[in-house]
Design an enzyme around this catalytic site. Structure first.
Site, PDB file in Angstrom:
ATOM      1  N   ASP A 393     -81.167  42.102 -87.551  1.00  0.00           N
ATOM      2  CA  ASP A 393     -81.668  42.496 -88.932  1.00  0.00           C
ATOM      3  C   ASP A 393     -81.830  43.972 -89.371  1.00  0.00           C
ATOM      4  O   ASP A 393     -82.210  44.604 -88.198  1.00  0.00           O
ATOM      5  CB  ASP A 393     -82.890  41.936 -89.412  1.00  0.00           C
ATOM      6  CG  ASP A 393     -83.362  42.412 -90.773  1.00  0.00           C
ATOM      7  OD1 ASP A 393     -82.534  41.846 -91.744  1.00  0.00           O
ATOM      8  OD2 ASP A 393     -84.429  42.682 -91.173  1.00  0.00           O
ATOM      9  N   GLU A 446     -76.433  43.060 -88.869  1.00  0.00           N
ATOM     10  CA  GLU A 446     -76.413  43.315 -90.216  1.00  0.00           C
ATOM     11  C   GLU A 446     -76.656  44.922 -90.331  1.00  0.00           C
ATOM     12  O   GLU A 446     -77.880  45.428 -90.295  1.00  0.00           O
ATOM     13  CB  GLU A 446     -77.544  42.579 -90.828  1.00  0.00           C
ATOM     14  CG  GLU A 446     -77.651  42.923 -92.426  1.00  0.00           C
ATOM     15  CD  GLU A 446     -79.044  43.138 -92.962  1.00  0.00           C
ATOM     16  OE1 GLU A 446     -78.980  43.234 -94.312  1.00  0.00           O
ATOM     17  OE2 GLU A 446     -79.822  43.514 -92.488  1.00  0.00           O
TER      18      GLU A 446
END
Length: 713
Positions: A393, A446
């Site tokens: 993330d 990401e």
């Protein structure tokens, strides 16, 4: 001696074992609050231990012994007979401590935390739990728990030298015991802290760590064997993104192992991706503010029950990806923040150590032990839970020092640049280590900027990820779909631009949870028009997505054309399936997956320009796209999408080979909620050049729809 005893009792002694326990024939035990104490020798002889000082009982034994028990009685209570924590040698070896100090202990979870064990040579009734924690700036550390009435007075830990590790073996403590570490910081203040390495925790809002033993027996041998040698970027990957707490609210890991597995199997997805599963105190963070990096959230069951869920998915031929959050952590006082009275896990400079948007702390990636904590954590999920990949993330927030910071609120790196060199080195180390030990998993970034080389191997100067979310495709495609069809001709570049850079990285195409919250509207409601048009637009977009180079990811609810934005409290509105538009989109997604997995043309050359050819990417006036996909096995598929509500009859499409071509998909079929506009199921390629191909055929391109054709074998 009194001064040294005071240091032990006050929890300020770095080595209580040098004072307590048996030294020659002299025995000292710390039992605050006890009214009497005896030592029980191996032959049953009992020797009284008179109280000496502040809960310390001591005596000289009549002879040397190798083993003994302590019998203690508290006021109005029965006598308790226990082994003595302070008669045992350290349970961590020199190699463990060396690797921890070097920041290279790749199985850190086996060394630190709590582990039920019996020291070498100890009798069976001396079994207990070994506790170990890294707290280098602490002046003293104690173990507290339900086994000592949450008072650490009797259980001070010893420091294992320059490693910064504190350790204690506590007999009689076993599976299920609750505990924390009580840490005397360098600032002189005591803090009660959950174990950073806890492998199980209490259900929030309770915050204790839990001693745990796994007895799960894996049954996914076939999956794990077939995974070996697989290259994820050359394999099918159609991902269903799931928030466990709101897919069907109220389900446990065990329930999900039946209901979620059945649903994903029926829908044909190759993988599920779970929003963060690691322990987090606040439901509203969706798991992205982690306090317990090594413990699956207990909201849905035990760690072994989470293993059971992964096992069930693997047996159903479904891979498991996890969202993983090494970018930041919350400031909760009982967790990682200010752990030993110093900035231990977080960077000490707030310009690098605090995240202005999220109100969280940022890891100190330049500290070897912190990097070790994170790298080992990635390995822990992959190896202990058989996870098939991690989606990392917020990578952009890690690699840029000025991320979300105004001018003057960040400090340039040593070369005057904006890159966080320590975080970049960490990511390279992470991917190198993960792929060395687990070459068949997928490390997915990401990363929302144009940083180059995210999926380039480390040895070639990249970050070393296997795949990257294509945020540009996501943004541009959704912006295009939001436009009225009559205006789309002015924005045609939005829907085609992704192919300009499609091979710069290995991509995943995400329609994720982030795109259906915070006022962005659901996928279904992004497009204009009435209910039919919105559903048709979504079917066309999904059909285009499944035929575009890159892997697919769709957040739960998108497959049923959920109308409202996602709510982590309310969950997916499954009741919508009573309506044709919503049930039809679900049937389309199932059909897309059913067509996708067996056709190598749709996935085997996702990262190779040889796998894609525009037939016509420039029809901005007609709002149409057409392209050819090729597979590593020589297979072919032509795809055409009409983003206009006007049907195109007798629409000619170029074909690379002659013969019969069969329809694989028509998103406008009535079973999908479409108009059922008449369209052939087979066409014959004619020797007429078109779209740069030697053959062509006339097909019907339905309104706001997509069609796929493949040559008859």
């Amino acid at each position: 001696m009194v001064e040294e005893l005071d240091r032990v009792v006050d929890g300020r002694h770095h080595d209580p074992h040098s004072v307590l326990g048996l030294h020659g024939r002299d025995l000292r035990v710390l039992r605050p609050g006890a009214v009497e104490a005896h030592v029980v020798l191996p032959d049953g002889t009992r020797v009284a231990l008179p109280h000496r000082h502040r809960g310390v009982f001591a005596a000289r034994l009549p002879k040397k012994v190798d083993d003994y028990r302590i019998a203690v009685r508290y006021e109005d209570g029965p006598e308790l007979v226990q082994a003595d924590s302070y008669r045992f040698a350290p349970t961590l070896g020199e190699l463990d401590l060396h690797l921890i100090g070097e920041g290279r202990h790749e199985e850190l979870w086996r060394a630190l935390g709590s582990h039920v064990t019996a020291p070498d040579g100890a009798p069976d009734d001396a079994a207990g739990t070994r506790f170990a924690v890294w707290a280098p700036a602490a002046r003293g550390v104690r173990v507290i728990g339900d086994f000592n009435y949450w008072s650490g007075l009797a259980h001070p830990m010893r420091s294992l030298g320059s490693s910064g590790v504190w350790e204690l073996f506590v007999p009689g403590v076993g599976d299920g015991a609750l505990y924390k570490f009580q840490i005397l910081g360098s600032d002189g203040h005591w803090r009660d802290k959950a174990d950073p390495m806890a492998r199980r925790t209490q259900v929030p809002p309770a915050t204790a760590s839990v001693v745990t033993v796994s007895d799960h027996v894996w049954t996914d041998e076939q999956w794990m064997a077939e995974r070996k040698g697989l290259e994820p970027h050359r394999a099918p990957m159609s991902v269903y993104e799931v928030h466990l707490g709101s897919w069907r609210p109220g389900l446990s890991y065990v329930d999900l192992a039946e209901q979620l597995v059945s649903y994903v199997s029926e829908m044909g997805f190759t993988h599920v991706e779970f929003l963060p599963v690691a322990g987090h105190p606040f439901d509203g963070s969706w798991g992205y503010q982690v306090t317990s990096y090594y413990a699956p959230t207990p909201r849905f069951g035990s760690p072994d029950e989470f293993r059971h869920l992964v096992d069930a998915l693997h047996r159903a031929d479904i891979g498991v990806l996890l969202d993983w959050v090494p970018a930041h952590f919350p400031k909760d006082s009982w967790a990682l923040a200010d752990f030993d009275g110093s900035a231990l896990y977080e960077h000490p400079d707030p310009r690098r150590g605090e995240h202005p948007d999220w109100g969280t702390l940022i890891f100190n990636y330049g500290r070897t032990e912190v990097r070790n904590f994170l790298v080992a954590n990635a390995l822990y999920w992959l190896e202990e839970f058989h996870i098939d990949g991690l989606r990392v993330d917020a990578v952009a927030s890690m690699i840029y020092l000025d991320y979300s910071r105004d001018s003057g609120a960040w400090e340039p790196n040593a070369f005057g640049g904006r890159e966080n060199l320590e975080a970049i080195d960490f990511l390279k180390d992470l991917n190198t280590t993960v792929y060395r030990r687990n070459p068949d998993v997928a490390m997915i970034a990401e990363e929302s900027t144009a940083y180059t080389g995210v999926t380039t191997p480390v040895e070639h100067g990249g970050l070393g990820f296997g795949l990257k979310w294509n945020m540009g495709w996501m943004h541009d495609s959704l912006e295009y779909v939001k436009k009225e069809p009559i205006h789309r001709k002015y924005h045609h570049n939005d829907i085609t631009f992704s192919m300009v850079y499609a091979y710069s990285e290995n991509y995943v195409l995400p329609l994720s949870h982030d795109e259906v919250v915070h006022g962005k509207q659901s996928l279904y409601n992004k497009a204009p028009g009435d209910e039919w048009q919105r559903a048709a637009n979504l079917r066309a977009l999904l059909s285009f997505m499944w035929s575009h180079p890159g892997k697919q990811l769709l957040f739960m609810g998108g497959e049923i054309a959920q109308g409202d934005e996602w709510s982590h409290e309310q969950g997916v509105p499954w009741w919508l399936l009573q309506y044709d538009h919503h049930a039809g989109v679900q049937q389309l997604v199932k059909a897309l997956n059913d067509a996708y997995r067996p056709r190598a043309a749709l996935w085997s050359l996702d990262t190779d320009p040889a796998g894609f050819v525009w037939l016509d990417g420039g029809d901005h006036e007609g709002n149409t796209l057409s392209h050819l996909r090729r597979g590593e096995d020589g297979s072919m598929l032509v795809c055409a999408v009409n983003f206009s509500p006007v049907p195109r009859s007798d629409w000619r499409i170029g074909l690379p080979v002659e013969g019969r071509w069969n329809a694989v998909l028509n998103s406008d079929e009535p079973r999908f909620g479409g108009s059922g506009h008449a369209a052939p199921t087979t066409v014959e390629a004619q020797a007429q050049e078109w779209h740069g191909q030697p053959f062509s055929a006339e097909i019907t391109l339905p309104p706001l729809g997509a069609v796929w054709f493949e040559p008859q074998r």
